[in-house]
Structure formats: C-alpha cells, structure tokens
Design a protein around this motif. Sequence first.
Motif, short mmCIF file in Angstrom:
data_model
loop_
_atom_site.label_atom_id
_atom_site.label_comp_id
_atom_site.label_asym_id
_atom_site.label_seq_id
_atom_site.Cartn_x
_atom_site.Cartn_y
_atom_site.Cartn_z
N LEU A 286 -6.18 -2.16 -2.57
CA LEU A 286 -6.31 -2.81 -3.87
C LEU A 286 -6.03 -1.86 -5.04
N ARG A 287 -5.28 -2.41 -6.02
CA ARG A 287 -5.05 -1.70 -7.28
C ARG A 287 -5.37 -2.62 -8.45
N ASN B 21 -1.68 -7.72 -5.37
CA ASN B 21 -2.40 -7.17 -4.22
C ASN B 21 -2.21 -8.04 -2.99
#
Length: 384
Positions: free
Chosen positions: A13-14, A87
């Motif tokens: 995840l970002r 994501n």
Amino acid sequence: MAANTLAEIFHVLRRRPDVEAPNLQAWDATDLLLLETAVQLGRAGSTVAVIGDRYGALTLGASAVLAPASLRVHQDLITGERALRLNAAELAGPEAADAGPGFVQLPLGPELLAGADTVLLQLPKTLAELEEIAAAVALHAAPGVRLLAGGRVKHMSLGMNAVLERCFVSVQPQLARQKSRVLLAGGPKPATASQRFPVVEHLSELDLDVAAHGAVFAGPRLDIGTRFLLTFLAAMKPARHAVDLGCGTGILAAMYARQFPAAAVTATDQSAAAVRSALATARANGLADRISVLQDDALGTFPDGAVDAVLLNPPFHVGAGVHAGAGLKMIEAAGRVLAPGGELWTVFNRHLAYLPALERHVGPTVVEGRNPKFTVTRSTRNPR
C-alpha cells in the motif's frame, strides 16, 4: 503481484496521489484490528460496506480475508478514492487488468448501504461526521447489520459511544490492542436516526447562511483563519474567474461572489462533504448561478493559466499528523492555474514557512497583514 495475506497487502500500500513522506503511512493498527475482528465475528461471506478507508487497507483487506458477497466503499477524499484504485491495480497485477477491481466506490447513502450486513468504519475525527455516518447506516443497512467502528485510542472519546447509542440498540467497546479499539454496534434504530445534514446556520457577522455536512472542517461556523482573510476582501481585484481552493463550506466563495457580482467562482475541495456543503451554501444564499463546485485534487483537472484569482486557507494537518505538504501542493497548484498578473490570496498560521514557496511557485509576494496567529499574503503570478 497477487497478495493474499494482510501483511502482503499492507506492504504494497501507498498513499499516492496524496502526500507521501517517511512519517506518513498508508495503513495503521486500526485497519488490522477491524479486519481481524470481522473475521473473528464470522462476517466472512457477508455483504460488506467500508466507510472511511484512507488508502485501501480496509477494502483490499476485506476482499482478501472476508471474501464478501459484495463490497462497496465510501471515501470522503478524492485522493483516497484514487489511492485505492491504484493500490488495487498494483496488487492485482497486469494480468488481472480486465477483471475489475472487485469493489464499487459510492457516495454515503442508500446505494452504498442497502442490504449491507457488515459495515467497517475508520472512526472519523468529529462527532458530527460520525453522527451522519451512523444515521445513514441505521436508516439504510440491513436490519441485522453489525457496525465495526475502529480508531486509535488516543483519538476516541465517550462521545463517540453516545452518538452510536442514539442510532443502535447495542454498542459494545472491545478490548484495545496496539493502541486501537473497536466499538461493535448492532440493532439499528432508524426511527431515532437523525437526517439533519447538512446543518444550516446563519452567520450574523457575514449575513450569510452556511451549510455543513458532518465531515467538513469547522462545521457551519466561521473559522478564525477565514475570518482574518475576509478582512482583506475589499482589497482584492475583481476577477473573471476566481477559485476558492480547499473551499470547505464555501464561505470564501460565497463572500467573493457577493463582493464581485461579475465574477464566476469555483469552489473546489478534495472532500465530497465539503463540495456538497459549498453547493448547499451557494444555494442557501441565492448564489448557485454564480458558484460552481468541483471535487478535485489540488486543481488537477484545471488547465494552466485558466483563472484570475485564487483564495486559499490551506490545511497544515495530513490526517492526524502535522505536515505542511498539503499546503505546499496547493500553493504549487495555484501558481499553475493562475494567468499572468492573477493573484493568490493566502492565509496561514504564522509558524509555517510558506513565503519561499509562494515566491517560487507563484511570484512576488507581499505580506498584507498579520495578527497573533495568522499571516495573510498576496502573490502575483509572474509572466510565463
């Protein structure tokens, strides 16, 4: 890449396109606790609605560990919506590009919640936003719905329990873990769930009706930064097209439109609740034909040099943390969309070092006023 465990999902995840920094993470312990609690309560295979997912941890985690019959999600911020899609694509990999994301993104309301028997909620910062969400769940979800509302213990209050108790028969705090806690609510009480949003209040000092949904900053009140900036309204130049950037309830947009009747005004914000509030404020004051609203990420859909004036009261928090990145992003965006000679009027907390960024991204900047808490500047766009 395909990821099946929560650890694998969270690793990928970002936050982009939101601000990214070493001290800003795309998930927290509350996401993990909510998902693990849902599994322990046997919510796998249910119809799931997710509310307040910041960057996709809850939605993508629920898809992996709950195998829901259907999965719908509401995120107030457009940056969160975009981060979730990015994501999801990263986790699915190119081989699954045609398969669809496995979830549907929807506004808060009946379409999101109809038939939902499990709702996962990251507790919001304000009781007003929680009230609007809890009422929507009680009114529109399945009669047997279980609401799992989680948050960091340091940000939770007994007032949250009280809000939930107005909408549900049972509210049970669960044991805290890793400084997070889940409130488990069931037995919706639709007859007592309030549908009072947006709240509309008259600000006598401005002679303005202000509308506010639960998630909007400052509610229907006049925040002190906006109050100070409005003292310079008469010194601003009339514009053909002006923008209230980060509009909140749209007070600046409404007051500018009233001051300069020939101007077209756009009120824009990342927040769906803010944009809906600004539209309601414009309508309440007979300005809907002059003010348009747009949910956008820092004017990303605006062409270069398209406007003559920008009004900006930038945030200095990103989520629960203090971070100037959001304000700097908005200043850069304002410089891009301003036509040569156009003006950016900014109000910001005195401790923030925005002056170099204003000079760099916009042009010559003059401090028009200071008080013990705020600075107001006027920046003029350089020729390109």
